[in-house]
Motif scaffolding. Sequence first.
Motif, mmCIF file in Angstrom:
data_model
loop_
_atom_site.group_PDB
_atom_site.id
_atom_site.type_symbol
_atom_site.label_atom_id
_atom_site.label_comp_id
_atom_site.label_asym_id
_atom_site.label_seq_id
_atom_site.Cartn_x
_atom_site.Cartn_y
_atom_site.Cartn_z
ATOM 1 N N VAL A 131 28.802 39.544 42.556
ATOM 2 C CA VAL A 131 29.630 39.779 41.379
ATOM 3 C C VAL A 131 29.644 38.550 40.482
ATOM 4 C CG1 VAL A 131 31.946 40.349 40.558
ATOM 5 C CG2 VAL A 131 31.067 41.397 42.669
ATOM 6 N N SER A 132 29.331 38.757 39.215
ATOM 7 C CA SER A 132 29.462 37.691 38.225
ATOM 8 C C SER A 132 30.809 37.770 37.522
ATOM 9 C CB SER A 132 28.333 37.776 37.189
ATOM 10 O OG SER A 132 28.541 36.854 36.138
ATOM 11 N N GLU A 133 31.194 38.987 37.150
ATOM 12 C CA GLU A 133 32.468 39.186 36.449
ATOM 13 C C GLU A 133 32.893 40.637 36.606
ATOM 14 O OE1 GLU A 133 34.001 37.664 32.190
ATOM 15 O OE2 GLU A 133 32.581 39.330 32.036
ATOM 16 N N LEU A 134 34.190 40.852 36.671
ATOM 17 C CA LEU A 134 34.742 42.199 36.678
ATOM 18 C C LEU A 134 35.816 42.274 35.601
ATOM 19 C CD1 LEU A 134 34.887 45.023 37.964
ATOM 20 C CD2 LEU A 134 36.669 44.130 39.494
ATOM 21 N N LEU A 135 35.589 43.142 34.621
ATOM 22 C CA LEU A 135 36.561 43.374 33.563
ATOM 23 C C LEU A 135 37.355 44.628 33.882
ATOM 24 C CD1 LEU A 135 34.373 42.763 30.353
ATOM 25 C CD2 LEU A 135 35.867 41.128 31.509
ATOM 26 N N ILE A 136 38.667 44.528 33.778
ATOM 27 C CA ILE A 136 39.534 45.691 33.890
ATOM 28 C C ILE A 136 40.288 45.816 32.575
ATOM 29 C CG2 ILE A 136 41.460 46.763 35.117
ATOM 30 C CD1 ILE A 136 40.595 45.304 37.614
ATOM 31 N N ASN A 137 39.987 46.894 31.860
ATOM 32 C CA ASN A 137 40.549 47.092 30.513
ATOM 33 C C ASN A 137 40.251 45.885 29.627
ATOM 34 O OD1 ASN A 137 41.584 49.575 31.380
ATOM 35 N ND2 ASN A 137 43.491 48.622 32.063
ATOM 36 N N ASN A 138 38.988 45.408 29.709
ATOM 37 C CA ASN A 138 38.471 44.299 28.893
ATOM 38 C C ASN A 138 39.077 42.944 29.231
ATOM 39 O OD1 ASN A 138 36.769 46.000 27.314
ATOM 40 N ND2 ASN A 138 38.554 46.641 26.112
ATOM 41 N N ILE A 140 44.066 43.351 43.568
ATOM 42 C CA ILE A 140 44.018 43.569 42.121
ATOM 43 C C ILE A 140 44.727 44.881 41.780
ATOM 44 C CG2 ILE A 140 42.498 43.904 40.140
ATOM 45 C CD1 ILE A 140 40.374 42.278 41.632
ATOM 46 N N PRO A 141 45.778 44.844 40.976
ATOM 47 C CA PRO A 141 46.469 46.088 40.588
ATOM 48 C C PRO A 141 45.515 46.985 39.797
ATOM 49 C CG PRO A 141 47.773 44.143 40.019
ATOM 50 C CD PRO A 141 46.410 43.653 40.380
ATOM 51 N N LEU A 142 45.597 48.301 40.051
ATOM 52 C CA LEU A 142 44.681 49.236 39.399
ATOM 53 C C LEU A 142 45.333 50.610 39.287
ATOM 54 C CD1 LEU A 142 41.675 49.089 38.375
ATOM 55 C CD2 LEU A 142 41.073 50.299 40.473
ATOM 56 N N LYS A 143 44.994 51.285 38.161
ATOM 57 C CA LYS A 143 45.433 52.666 37.950
ATOM 58 C C LYS A 143 44.198 53.538 37.722
ATOM 59 C CE LYS A 143 47.937 51.809 34.323
ATOM 60 N NZ LYS A 143 47.687 50.373 34.142
ATOM 61 N N ASN A 144 44.360 54.835 37.894
ATOM 62 C CA ASN A 144 43.231 55.751 37.729
ATOM 63 C C ASN A 144 42.679 55.748 36.310
ATOM 64 O OD1 ASN A 144 43.234 56.575 40.370
ATOM 65 N ND2 ASN A 144 44.535 58.357 40.027
ATOM 66 N N SER A 145 43.514 55.426 35.351
ATOM 67 C CA SER A 145 43.091 55.457 33.944
ATOM 68 C C SER A 145 42.419 54.163 33.500
ATOM 69 C CB SER A 145 44.303 55.727 33.044
ATOM 70 O OG SER A 145 45.302 54.725 33.249
ATOM 71 N N ASP A 146 42.384 53.151 34.377
ATOM 72 C CA ASP A 146 41.800 51.861 33.999
ATOM 73 C C ASP A 146 40.284 51.962 33.865
ATOM 74 O OD1 ASP A 146 44.246 50.626 33.943
ATOM 75 O OD2 ASP A 146 44.117 49.863 35.989
ATOM 76 N N LYS A 147 39.741 51.124 33.005
ATOM 77 C CA LYS A 147 38.285 51.072 32.800
ATOM 78 C C LYS A 147 37.738 49.786 33.424
ATOM 79 C CE LYS A 147 36.553 49.922 28.808
ATOM 80 N NZ LYS A 147 36.141 49.943 27.372
ATOM 81 N N LEU A 148 36.713 49.946 34.271
ATOM 82 C CA LEU A 148 36.103 48.813 34.961
ATOM 83 C C LEU A 148 34.698 48.574 34.419
ATOM 84 C CD1 LEU A 148 38.179 50.205 37.061
ATOM 85 C CD2 LEU A 148 36.954 48.895 38.774
ATOM 86 N N VAL A 149 34.382 47.318 34.171
ATOM 87 C CA VAL A 149 33.030 46.926 33.767
ATOM 88 C C VAL A 149 32.577 45.793 34.685
ATOM 89 C CG1 VAL A 149 31.537 46.033 31.943
ATOM 90 C CG2 VAL A 149 33.409 47.598 31.370
ATOM 91 N N LEU A 150 31.546 46.064 35.473
ATOM 92 C CA LEU A 150 31.016 45.077 36.413
ATOM 93 C C LEU A 150 29.813 44.368 35.812
ATOM 94 C CD1 LEU A 150 30.745 43.884 39.366
ATOM 95 C CD2 LEU A 150 29.151 45.777 39.787
#
Length: 233
Positions: A177-184, A204-214
Motif C-alpha cells: 500500500v502506498s496510500e489509501l484515500l477515504i472520501n478523498n 479505521i472508521p468506515l461506512k458503506n457509503s464511503d469511497k475508497l481509492v487505493l
Amino acid sequence: MHLKAVAFLALAACLWLPKVQAGVDIGSTRVVYQGKEKNATLNVSNSDNDGTPYLVQSWVSHYDNRDESADEFITTPPLFRLDAKVQNVLRIIATDTQNLPTDKESLFLLNVKAIPAISDEQRNKNVLQIALKTSIKLFYRPADLKGTLVDGVKQLQWRVENGKLTVHNPSGFNVVVSELLINNTARPDTPDVIKPGSTLTTQIPLKNSDKLVLSYIDEYGSVVKVAPVTPHQ
C-alpha cells in the motif's frame, strides 16, 4: 565541555549522513524473485564524488522478524569492497525454498549495509563513521503461481465490520500500500502490506457509503492508483 562535544557529534552526523546516502546507490526499491529462475539480481553502485570506497555487506531476513536471517536465501558476494565510480551486481540465490508456499508469494527483506572506508588522513583523528543499512522488500514468487499483481489488486475485498475497515486478499500476491484515500482524505494508519490470503481488520472508521481509492506499488516501484470502490457490509 561534554555538552559541546555531544552537540558537535550530532552536527557531524547530520553533515556526514547525506554523503553516505549519496555514496552507495541501490538499483531498485524491491526485488521480485521468480521461482523458475536460478537467481535474482540487484545493482549496487558507488557514486561518491570524493573517491571513498565502501565495504558492502548484504543478507536476507524475514519480513516479520527483521533481526533473523532467512536460511532460504544467500547473497553473493555477501561482503565486498566497492570502489568509487564502480558498480557491482548482487545476486540473490534460493537455497532452501521447498517449504515455502507454492500458491502464493513469500515476503522477505534484502538488507544492504554500506560502511565508508577511513582515509590515511583520518586514521589518527576523531572521525564519526556511520554505516547506512538499506532494507528493501524481496518477494519470492513461486513458479506455479497464476495471475498477476494487477489481478490480485482487483480481487481485494473491502468490507465494513463493526464500523471499521476490513480488507481480505484472496489472491496469491502481496499488495504493498502506498496510500489509501477515504472520501478523498488520506489515512496515515493504513497497513504497509496486504499479504496473500490474509484478512486485515483495522481501526479505521468506515461506512458503506464511503469511497475508497487505493494506490499501490507495483513490481517496478511505481505507484499505481486504482479506480474508486465502495465497501461491502
